[in-house]
Design a protein around this motif. Sequence first.
Motif, PDB file in Angstrom:
ATOM      1  N   SER A 104       1.430  17.072  -5.700  1.00  0.00           N
ATOM      2  CA  SER A 104       1.481  16.232  -4.506  1.00  0.00           C
ATOM      3  C   SER A 104       2.478  16.757  -3.480  1.00  0.00           C
ATOM      4  CB  SER A 104       1.839  14.793  -4.890  1.00  0.00           C
ATOM      5  OG  SER A 104       3.064  14.756  -5.611  1.00  0.00           O
ATOM      6  N   LEU A 105       3.591  17.322  -3.944  1.00  0.00           N
ATOM      7  CA  LEU A 105       4.575  17.886  -3.013  1.00  0.00           C
ATOM      8  C   LEU A 105       4.000  19.109  -2.311  1.00  0.00           C
ATOM      9  CD1 LEU A 105       7.408  17.982  -1.797  1.00  0.00           C
ATOM     10  CD2 LEU A 105       8.164  19.263  -3.808  1.00  0.00           C
ATOM     11  N   ASP A 106       3.299  19.960  -3.056  1.00  0.00           N
ATOM     12  CA  ASP A 106       2.672  21.129  -2.436  1.00  0.00           C
ATOM     13  C   ASP A 106       1.637  20.702  -1.403  1.00  0.00           C
ATOM     14  OD1 ASP A 106       4.202  22.755  -4.063  1.00  0.00           O
ATOM     15  OD2 ASP A 106       2.652  22.897  -5.622  1.00  0.00           O
ATOM     16  N   ALA A 107       0.879  19.655  -1.713  1.00  0.00           N
ATOM     17  CA  ALA A 107      -0.133  19.176  -0.769  1.00  0.00           C
ATOM     18  C   ALA A 107       0.515  18.617   0.501  1.00  0.00           C
ATOM     19  CB  ALA A 107      -0.987  18.104  -1.435  1.00  0.00           C
ATOM     20  N   GLU A 108       1.633  17.903   0.345  1.00  0.00           N
ATOM     21  CA  GLU A 108       2.343  17.369   1.516  1.00  0.00           C
ATOM     22  C   GLU A 108       2.852  18.499   2.405  1.00  0.00           C
ATOM     23  OE1 GLU A 108       3.576  14.076   2.655  1.00  0.00           O
ATOM     24  OE2 GLU A 108       1.702  13.574   1.644  1.00  0.00           O
ATOM     25  N   LYS A 109       3.440  19.510   1.799  1.00  0.00           N
ATOM     26  CA  LYS A 109       3.954  20.633   2.582  1.00  0.00           C
ATOM     27  C   LYS A 109       2.823  21.354   3.309  1.00  0.00           C
ATOM     28  CE  LYS A 109       8.074  21.600  -0.221  1.00  0.00           C
ATOM     29  NZ  LYS A 109       8.759  22.577  -1.123  1.00  0.00           N
ATOM     30  N   LYS A 110       1.699  21.568   2.618  1.00  0.00           N
ATOM     31  CA  LYS A 110       0.572  22.251   3.248  1.00  0.00           C
ATOM     32  C   LYS A 110       0.033  21.442   4.418  1.00  0.00           C
ATOM     33  CE  LYS A 110      -3.922  24.364   2.221  1.00  0.00           C
ATOM     34  NZ  LYS A 110      -4.553  23.771   3.423  1.00  0.00           N
ATOM     35  N   TRP A 145      11.163   9.933  -3.381  1.00  0.00           N
ATOM     36  CA  TRP A 145       9.965   9.096  -3.410  1.00  0.00           C
ATOM     37  C   TRP A 145      10.127   7.889  -4.326  1.00  0.00           C
ATOM     38  CZ3 TRP A 145       5.915  13.668  -3.752  1.00  0.00           C
ATOM     39  CH2 TRP A 145       5.853  14.297  -2.500  1.00  0.00           C
ATOM     40  N   THR A 146      10.937   8.024  -5.361  1.00  0.00           N
ATOM     41  CA  THR A 146      11.201   6.853  -6.202  1.00  0.00           C
ATOM     42  C   THR A 146      11.950   5.784  -5.415  1.00  0.00           C
ATOM     43  OG1 THR A 146      11.275   8.210  -8.214  1.00  0.00           O
ATOM     44  CG2 THR A 146      12.323   6.050  -8.310  1.00  0.00           C
ATOM     45  N   ARG A 147      12.971   6.218  -4.663  1.00  0.00           N
ATOM     46  CA  ARG A 147      13.708   5.257  -3.833  1.00  0.00           C
ATOM     47  C   ARG A 147      12.804   4.638  -2.775  1.00  0.00           C
ATOM     48  NH1 ARG A 147      17.046   7.883  -0.975  1.00  0.00           N
ATOM     49  NH2 ARG A 147      17.059   9.970  -1.883  1.00  0.00           N
ATOM     50  N   ALA A 148      11.936   5.448  -2.178  1.00  0.00           N
ATOM     51  CA  ALA A 148      11.010   4.922  -1.165  1.00  0.00           C
ATOM     52  C   ALA A 148      10.019   3.934  -1.776  1.00  0.00           C
ATOM     53  CB  ALA A 148      10.268   6.071  -0.499  1.00  0.00           C
ATOM     54  N   MET A 149       9.555   4.231  -2.983  1.00  0.00           N
ATOM     55  CA  MET A 149       8.618   3.316  -3.655  1.00  0.00           C
ATOM     56  C   MET A 149       9.288   1.973  -3.930  1.00  0.00           C
ATOM     57  SD  MET A 149       6.732   3.731  -7.364  1.00  0.00           S
ATOM     58  CE  MET A 149       8.299   3.526  -8.221  1.00  0.00           C
ATOM     59  N   ARG A 191       0.830  -1.203   0.000  1.00  0.00           N
ATOM     60  CA  ARG A 191       0.000   0.000   0.000  1.00  0.00           C
ATOM     61  C   ARG A 191       0.870   1.260   0.000  1.00  0.00           C
ATOM     62  NH1 ARG A 191      -1.431   3.935   2.861  1.00  0.00           N
ATOM     63  NH2 ARG A 191      -0.130   3.287   4.611  1.00  0.00           N
ATOM     64  N   ARG A 192       1.929   1.256   0.806  1.00  0.00           N
ATOM     65  CA  ARG A 192       2.819   2.414   0.856  1.00  0.00           C
ATOM     66  C   ARG A 192       3.493   2.638  -0.500  1.00  0.00           C
ATOM     67  NH1 ARG A 192       5.936   1.836   6.751  1.00  0.00           N
ATOM     68  NH2 ARG A 192       4.032   1.862   8.034  1.00  0.00           N
ATOM     69  N   ALA A 193       3.857   1.551  -1.167  1.00  0.00           N
ATOM     70  CA  ALA A 193       4.470   1.689  -2.492  1.00  0.00           C
ATOM     71  C   ALA A 193       3.488   2.326  -3.471  1.00  0.00           C
ATOM     72  CB  ALA A 193       4.924   0.321  -2.995  1.00  0.00           C
ATOM     73  N   ARG A 194       2.218   1.932  -3.388  1.00  0.00           N
ATOM     74  CA  ARG A 194       1.208   2.531  -4.276  1.00  0.00           C
ATOM     75  C   ARG A 194       1.027   4.026  -3.975  1.00  0.00           C
ATOM     76  NH1 ARG A 194      -1.396  -2.444  -3.127  1.00  0.00           N
ATOM     77  NH2 ARG A 194      -2.728  -1.433  -1.562  1.00  0.00           N
ATOM     78  N   ASP A 195       1.078   4.383  -2.686  1.00  0.00           N
ATOM     79  CA  ASP A 195       0.947   5.794  -2.316  1.00  0.00           C
ATOM     80  C   ASP A 195       2.089   6.624  -2.900  1.00  0.00           C
ATOM     81  OD1 ASP A 195      -1.333   5.248  -0.939  1.00  0.00           O
ATOM     82  OD2 ASP A 195      -0.440   5.293   1.066  1.00  0.00           O
ATOM     83  N   PHE A 196       3.292   6.097  -2.815  1.00  0.00           N
ATOM     84  CA  PHE A 196       4.431   6.825  -3.381  1.00  0.00           C
ATOM     85  C   PHE A 196       4.310   6.919  -4.902  1.00  0.00           C
ATOM     86  CE2 PHE A 196       6.682   5.804   0.673  1.00  0.00           C
ATOM     87  CZ  PHE A 196       7.049   7.102   1.000  1.00  0.00           C
ATOM     88  N   LEU A 206       8.174  18.123   8.757  1.00  0.00           N
ATOM     89  CA  LEU A 206       8.060  19.181   7.748  1.00  0.00           C
ATOM     90  C   LEU A 206       9.419  19.502   7.138  1.00  0.00           C
ATOM     91  CD1 LEU A 206       6.475  21.409   6.286  1.00  0.00           C
ATOM     92  CD2 LEU A 206       6.832  22.868   8.295  1.00  0.00           C
ATOM     93  N   ALA A 207      10.444  19.584   7.999  1.00  0.00           N
ATOM     94  CA  ALA A 207      11.785  19.904   7.502  1.00  0.00           C
ATOM     95  C   ALA A 207      12.359  18.788   6.639  1.00  0.00           C
ATOM     96  CB  ALA A 207      12.721  20.184   8.675  1.00  0.00           C
ATOM     97  N   ALA A 208      11.904  17.539   6.879  1.00  0.00           N
ATOM     98  CA  ALA A 208      12.438  16.402   6.133  1.00  0.00           C
ATOM     99  C   ALA A 208      11.826  16.260   4.742  1.00  0.00           C
ATOM    100  CB  ALA A 208      12.207  15.114   6.923  1.00  0.00           C
ATOM    101  N   LEU A 209      10.782  17.027   4.450  1.00  0.00           N
ATOM    102  CA  LEU A 209      10.159  16.925   3.128  1.00  0.00           C
ATOM    103  C   LEU A 209      11.132  17.409   2.041  1.00  0.00           C
ATOM    104  CD1 LEU A 209       6.538  18.247   3.796  1.00  0.00           C
ATOM    105  CD2 LEU A 209       7.203  15.904   3.233  1.00  0.00           C
ATOM    106  N   PRO A 210      11.037  16.843   0.845  1.00  0.00           N
ATOM    107  CA  PRO A 210      11.905  17.305  -0.250  1.00  0.00           C
ATOM    108  C   PRO A 210      11.690  18.788  -0.527  1.00  0.00           C
ATOM    109  CG  PRO A 210      10.772  15.257  -0.827  1.00  0.00           C
ATOM    110  CD  PRO A 210      10.156  15.733   0.435  1.00  0.00           C
ATOM    111  N   ARG A 211      12.777  19.454  -0.921  1.00  0.00           N
ATOM    112  CA  ARG A 211      12.706  20.903  -1.132  1.00  0.00           C
ATOM    113  C   ARG A 211      12.086  21.268  -2.472  1.00  0.00           C
ATOM    114  NH1 ARG A 211      18.485  23.259   1.167  1.00  0.00           N
ATOM    115  NH2 ARG A 211      18.214  22.554   3.340  1.00  0.00           N
TER     116      ARG A 211
END
Length: 761
Positions: free
Chosen positions: A375-381, A421-425, A360-365, A407-412
């Motif tokens: 999606s990155l903007d939504a994660e930061k918000k 996210w590719t590596r995490a997937m 499931r986590r792989a599908r989310d990524f 929040l600080a760990a999110l990609p810039r």
Amino acid sequence: MPESQPIASFTRLQGWLLVVWFLGSFGIVFFAHDLQHTLVGWPISYWFAAQGSLLIFILIVAVYARLANRADGAQVFVDPDFGRYTRRIHKRFLIYVLMFLFFLLALGLAERIGLKRIWVGAIFLFATVFLYALIGIYDRTSRASEYYVAGRRIPAMYNGMAVAADWMSAASFISMAGGLYLQGFSGSGSQPGGLVYVLGWTGGFCLVALLVAPHLRKMNLYTVPDFFGRRFGGRWPRIIAAWSAVLCSFTYVVAQIYGVGLITSRLTGVQFEIGILLGLGGVLVCSFLGGMRAVTWTQVTQYVVLILAFLIPVSWLAYKQLGNPMAPVVYGQQLPKIAELEQRLIASPAEQEVVNEYARRARDFALKLNNLPQSLDAEKKWHRDQVQRLTLAHADEAQIVAARRALAALPRDEASARDKWTRAMHDNLERAKPLAGMSEQTHPFAGDPNGTPDEKERFHTSRLNFLALMFCLMVGTAGLPHLLTRFYTTQSVVETRNSATWSLVFIALLYLAAPALAVLVKFEIMGHLVGQRFDDLPSWISQWARLDPLLISVSDINGDQILQFAELRLGPDIVMLATPEIGGLPYVISGLVAAGGLAAALSTADGLLLTIGNALAHDLFYRGNSETSGAVSRVMLSKFSLLLMALLAAYVAAQKPADILILVSASFSLAGAAFVPVMILGIFWTGVTRWAAVSGMLSGLGVTVYYMLINAPGVRAYWGWQGSGLWFGIEPISAGVFGISAGVVITLLVSVLTRSVKPAH
């Protein structure tokens, strides 16, 4: 040496022994899938890859030494002074071993009566490093022959011990058993691993003993680039060989210094970077002050430490599980039990819950990647809103800090998000496979040769990558400068052949035990650790996780508060280091294991830094010309070069560039491609010309480096290259296959084209 004069002739004995070597390694591996029948409880293919082939290699080297030395019988002369010197060394060595055992028992007794663990670790660290430094100070020298080749008076047995310590680096001691635990017989998917390291790192000694070491010793060289300068003349063969030696040795030494930092920080509790500097001090004192003479006797003492540190825990685990401490002999009894546990875990409903969550986590990524950059903007918000909600609700400070860190760990930016996210997937997809992506312990190769077309393709790719990496490790062994230089220190060619036999015997003591350790630890974890409640997990897990989460981590993925196998992540470097704690041994044995890993890393780092320093000073600055300046000046420049490269390697190691096995394997491909084709052809064939040697080395090294770079994820991401850059499906860890082939072809072709050309000196 004139280009028309060969160094040695290829004999029928060498030919037949190489045939046996090929059949006992590549032949067995190629048909491994068809050799899964059991014999006395052992799968035949697994026994051959883990033990049988190694015994064949020892037999090959011993037979060659015996028969070749008999053929050189007229040259065998026993020097009475050398005999007395050897007997004196025997007495000192025996005293050292007894004193070390007494030190070990005394420290164990001190722990029982209340000595704190931190003091046990610190005493082990400083006592062993002080011993190595003491040897370096005692054997300090500025004489060229002593600094470069230890005066050429090291007895064969002790040189064999020093070679073994030099050879059994942090990769062998720390990472190999972990690789066997994680990768089983042959690795996972197309990634080769497992028993390929046992086969590759021992089978290569047959090439060293039969084709290289005795012939180089006959030439009375100081360094490996000396061979290229003397055999082919001119400046370019020596210069290219020297820079190649620096490149492959530097790659190798970074891995060793990384291991030094890992172990020192565990023993003393200091930061990883400070641990690197502490361990580096022991390296520099030995190699800087005494050169090869000090390094040789330091490596002999380090071999005793590392072999005891490896054999004691594995013998204890074997006795605990099977009632017999002879681990290499009895661990086969656990293989069918592990196979049963593997099938039970694959079928477990709780394990399936964990696997489904990873999927499931792989599908989310994957969904986030498809919707970038929104999606990155939504994660930061969402994370900013979460921090604001917790702050307004006056939540616990720890929750607010954790939210801010998230929040600080999110990609810039979009590029870093895509990479992360590719590596995490891919990581979650791998963990979503049975056994968390690990191979079954005794199953050779991925896929199935009798299955679907996709399974057949996976099988052939997996087998091809296993054979390719084994080839690179074997050929690379025959080209590693720091290893070959060790054989310059013996008294004669006869002693060199005997030393090669002793080397492989001493190496085999650890390499036969490493697969046993992997199997016994896997049984301990699958049979006893998995299934415990998280609250009851042993303390060593959290202690190692605090040091480096990449070594070990646990997380309750399915929320049942019980550890499932797929919820446990073990890095390859932790299996050996944590074995005493896994087996319930006293902490003094943990200290011994850490000291053994430190000895393995330091012994190899000593030889590598010495090789780098000598290549820069002796081969590049003075170009092997002893008349350019005094011996003292040459040795001092070697020492300065060594110090500079040690500090640079320490800086690179502090960045944690890759795991130890990958770094070491890359150096084997580089050494094999740069040196071996031209070296072996130059030894046995008069037709190799200077320009052929230059072309062969440059093409071999160039193709290898090119293949590694075009398949590096960072390079492909930077240039925006899509798809796979693999040739024939071979992974970049085995890039030497193409480099070695290119080196052979180019050397032969240019030799034919330039044979009649007389290059100017």
